[in-house]
Design a protein around this motif. Structure first.
Motif, short mmCIF file in Angstrom:
data_model
loop_
_atom_site.label_atom_id
_atom_site.label_comp_id
_atom_site.label_asym_id
_atom_site.label_seq_id
_atom_site.Cartn_x
_atom_site.Cartn_y
_atom_site.Cartn_z
N ALA A 84 28.39 43.55 45.45
CA ALA A 84 29.21 42.71 44.57
C ALA A 84 30.02 41.71 45.41
O ALA A 84 29.98 40.49 45.16
CB ALA A 84 30.14 43.58 43.72
N LEU A 85 30.73 42.21 46.40
CA LEU A 85 31.60 41.33 47.20
C LEU A 85 30.78 40.25 47.91
O LEU A 85 31.17 39.09 47.94
CB LEU A 85 32.41 42.15 48.21
CG LEU A 85 33.41 43.16 47.61
CD1 LEU A 85 34.11 43.94 48.72
CD2 LEU A 85 34.44 42.47 46.72
N ASP A 86 29.65 40.65 48.46
CA ASP A 86 28.82 39.68 49.19
C ASP A 86 28.29 38.59 48.25
O ASP A 86 27.99 37.48 48.69
CB ASP A 86 27.64 40.38 49.88
CG ASP A 86 28.13 41.27 51.03
OD1 ASP A 86 29.32 41.16 51.40
OD2 ASP A 86 27.34 42.09 51.52
N ALA A 87 28.15 38.94 46.96
CA ALA A 87 27.65 37.96 45.99
C ALA A 87 28.80 37.12 45.42
O ALA A 87 28.59 36.32 44.51
CB ALA A 87 26.91 38.68 44.86
N GLY A 88 30.01 37.34 45.91
CA GLY A 88 31.16 36.58 45.41
C GLY A 88 31.77 37.16 44.16
O GLY A 88 32.59 36.53 43.49
N ILE A 89 31.34 38.38 43.80
CA ILE A 89 31.88 39.06 42.62
C ILE A 89 33.02 39.95 43.12
O ILE A 89 32.79 41.07 43.59
CB ILE A 89 30.78 39.88 41.91
CG1 ILE A 89 29.64 38.96 41.48
CG2 ILE A 89 31.35 40.65 40.73
CD1 ILE A 89 28.42 39.67 40.90
N GLY A 93 39.22 47.88 55.08
CA GLY A 93 39.15 46.41 55.05
C GLY A 93 38.64 45.87 53.72
O GLY A 93 38.85 44.70 53.40
N LEU A 94 37.95 46.72 52.95
CA LEU A 94 37.39 46.25 51.68
C LEU A 94 38.47 45.90 50.66
O LEU A 94 38.29 45.02 49.82
CB LEU A 94 36.49 47.34 51.07
CG LEU A 94 35.14 47.56 51.72
CD1 LEU A 94 34.43 48.74 51.05
CD2 LEU A 94 34.29 46.29 51.61
N ARG A 95 39.60 46.60 50.75
CA ARG A 95 40.63 46.45 49.71
C ARG A 95 41.08 44.99 49.58
O ARG A 95 41.25 44.49 48.46
CB ARG A 95 41.83 47.37 50.03
CG ARG A 95 43.00 47.26 49.06
CD ARG A 95 42.61 47.78 47.68
NE ARG A 95 43.67 47.55 46.70
CZ ARG A 95 43.79 46.43 46.00
NH1 ARG A 95 42.96 45.41 46.18
NH2 ARG A 95 44.76 46.31 45.11
N ALA A 96 41.27 44.33 50.70
CA ALA A 96 41.77 42.95 50.67
C ALA A 96 40.71 41.97 50.17
O ALA A 96 41.04 40.83 49.81
CB ALA A 96 42.22 42.54 52.07
N ARG A 97 39.45 42.40 50.13
CA ARG A 97 38.39 41.49 49.68
C ARG A 97 38.21 41.53 48.16
O ARG A 97 37.45 40.75 47.60
CB ARG A 97 37.05 41.85 50.34
CG ARG A 97 37.03 41.58 51.85
CD ARG A 97 35.68 41.98 52.44
NE ARG A 97 34.56 41.21 51.90
CZ ARG A 97 33.28 41.56 52.01
NH1 ARG A 97 32.96 42.66 52.65
NH2 ARG A 97 32.33 40.81 51.48
N MET A 98 38.88 42.48 47.49
CA MET A 98 38.63 42.64 46.05
C MET A 98 39.89 42.48 45.23
O MET A 98 41.01 42.65 45.72
CB MET A 98 38.02 44.02 45.77
CG MET A 98 38.96 45.17 46.06
SD MET A 98 38.22 46.81 45.72
CE MET A 98 36.93 46.92 46.91
N VAL A 99 39.69 42.14 43.96
CA VAL A 99 40.78 42.21 42.97
C VAL A 99 40.49 43.49 42.20
O VAL A 99 39.50 43.60 41.48
CB VAL A 99 40.76 40.96 42.06
CG1 VAL A 99 41.79 41.11 40.95
CG2 VAL A 99 41.03 39.70 42.87
N ALA A 136 42.82 35.05 42.70
CA ALA A 136 41.79 34.35 41.93
C ALA A 136 40.83 35.36 41.32
O ALA A 136 40.40 36.30 41.97
CB ALA A 136 41.04 33.39 42.84
N VAL A 137 40.52 35.16 40.05
CA VAL A 137 39.54 36.02 39.37
C VAL A 137 38.17 35.37 39.53
O VAL A 137 38.00 34.20 39.19
CB VAL A 137 39.88 36.12 37.87
CG1 VAL A 137 38.82 36.91 37.12
CG2 VAL A 137 41.24 36.74 37.68
N SER A 138 37.19 36.10 40.06
CA SER A 138 35.86 35.52 40.23
C SER A 138 35.21 35.29 38.87
O SER A 138 35.62 35.87 37.86
CB SER A 138 34.99 36.42 41.12
OG SER A 138 35.01 37.76 40.67
N ARG A 139 34.17 34.45 38.83
CA ARG A 139 33.54 34.09 37.55
C ARG A 139 32.74 35.22 36.93
O ARG A 139 32.36 35.16 35.78
CB ARG A 139 32.66 32.83 37.74
CG ARG A 139 33.44 31.57 37.98
CD ARG A 139 34.34 31.22 36.77
NE ARG A 139 33.57 30.68 35.67
CZ ARG A 139 33.39 31.28 34.50
NH1 ARG A 139 33.91 32.48 34.27
NH2 ARG A 139 32.69 30.71 33.55
N LEU A 140 32.43 36.24 37.75
CA LEU A 140 31.81 37.46 37.22
C LEU A 140 32.59 38.63 37.80
O LEU A 140 33.20 38.51 38.86
CB LEU A 140 30.35 37.57 37.68
CG LEU A 140 29.37 36.55 37.08
CD1 LEU A 140 28.59 35.88 38.19
CD2 LEU A 140 28.43 37.22 36.10
#
Ligand code: NAP
Length: 305
Positions: A48-53, A86-92, A20-24
């Protein structure tokens, strides 16, 4: 007349990845300029990740003009990922290639396949979720470019494919030769750069189902320090909505893009944790047709026919 425009799609699956691509998104173009080290970079990634980006955008060229040199921004992010896997799996994870100073561009198979491998090494990961052609190389046939990218996809090095700064015919030509669907396009779009609204880029993206990532959504910061009469008029039109809905102008400017039916994803360019987190407030802002067009017309500098 005062009804709010519908909120464009909240989440979109990136073709070929199911991600899923986040809205920002958050962009790292200015990371190396700021002279930040891995520890400070990690804080921004967390913000960024904590803000859902969760869509993070970099490029192999970022850092070239600064102390990091070519690959500098990818290197920094790679350091962050190595320290906290662990960060890698949280981001696109999105990056770009195909600019080769001082040529300026090279998308020949001989160069580009190696450039993708080099990005993977610097990012210290096995796969790039979204790999984008940074700028069109006039001297590479789209069939050759498509073959290089398809090979990288088949080898599992790339999830989805994107382009940036491509004209609609250039996108058509590449898409015709690719063995899989194109996932994203990344033009410059802001209240100070309106081209994509009328030159076919957004229409094509909607027709093809491409995610649209907008670079320099605040006009590279000019919307925050307007100088010309046009810039001041646009800032005023944004401020009217910002004041009414209790958000800063930067947030209103990004939400203005997000109100477009293409579901534009602004790439937040700030390298300050507070501003990155605040950008997520763009999801709260709603636009009426009247207010949206007021910004558009002020940016055009003349009424619509
Ligand atoms: P931008 O958001 O238009 O501009 C960012 C600049 O505005 C920064 O200098 C930032 O400073 C400043 N700014 C942000 N919020 C502010 C505020 N509230 N008050 C005052 N200043 C503020 O975006 P951009 O950095 O030009 O571009 C964003 C991303 O787009 C890049 O990181 C990159 O990923 C991508 N990009 C792609 C291309 C391409 O060819 N594909 C080209 C350019 C950029 P602070 O850092 O101090 O907040």
């Amino acid at each position: 007349m005062s009804e709010f425009l519908p909120f464009a799609q909240p989440d979109r699956r990136l073709a070929g990845t199911g991600l899923a691509v986040s809205r920002l998104a958050w962009g790292m173009w200015r990371l190396v300029d700021e002279g930040l080290g891995a520890r400070e970079t990690a804080k921004l990634v967390h913000a960024a990740l904590d803000a859902g980006i969760t869509l993070l955008d970099t490029a192999d060229i970022y850092g070239f003009d600064g102390s990091g040199g070519f690959g500098g921004a990818e290197d920094l992010l790679g350091e962050v990922l190595a320290a906290e896997p662990g960060l890698r799996a949280r981001m696109v994870l999105a990056t770009k290639g195909g600019i080769r100073p001082p040529l300026p561009y090279d998308q020949s198979g001989a160069y580009l396949a190696g450039a993708i491998d080099a990005s993977l090494r610097r990012l210290r990961c096995e796969r790039i979720d979204l790999w984008q052609v940074h700028r069109p190389d006039i001297l590479t046939h789209p069939q050759e470019l498509a073959r290089t990218i398809d090979d990288a996809c088949a080898a599992g090095k790339i999830g989805a494919i994107g382009v940036s700064n491509f004209t609609p015919p250039q996108i058509d030509a590449l898409a015709r030769f690719l063995g899989r669907p194109l996932g994203a396009t990344q033009p410059e779009i802001s209240a100070l750069r309106l081209d994509a609204f009328t030159n076919g880029e957004l229409d094509q993206a909607m027709a093809m189902g491409l995610a649209v990532l907008a670079w320099s959504p605040l006009g590279g910061g000019r919307l925050l320090s307007p100088r010309t009469a046009r810039e001041v008029a646009v800032a005023d039109a944004l401020d009217a909505v910002a004041r009414e809905q209790g958000v800063p102008r930067a947030v209103a400017a990004m939400s203005w893009l997000m109100a477009h039916p293409a579901g534009i994803v602004p790439i937040v360019g700030s390298q300050r944790a507070g501003r990155i987190a605040e950008a997520a407030r763009a999801l709260e802002v709603r636009w009426t047709r009247r207010d949206w067009y007021a910004v558009y017309v002020s940016a055009r500098g003349e009424p619509l026919p």
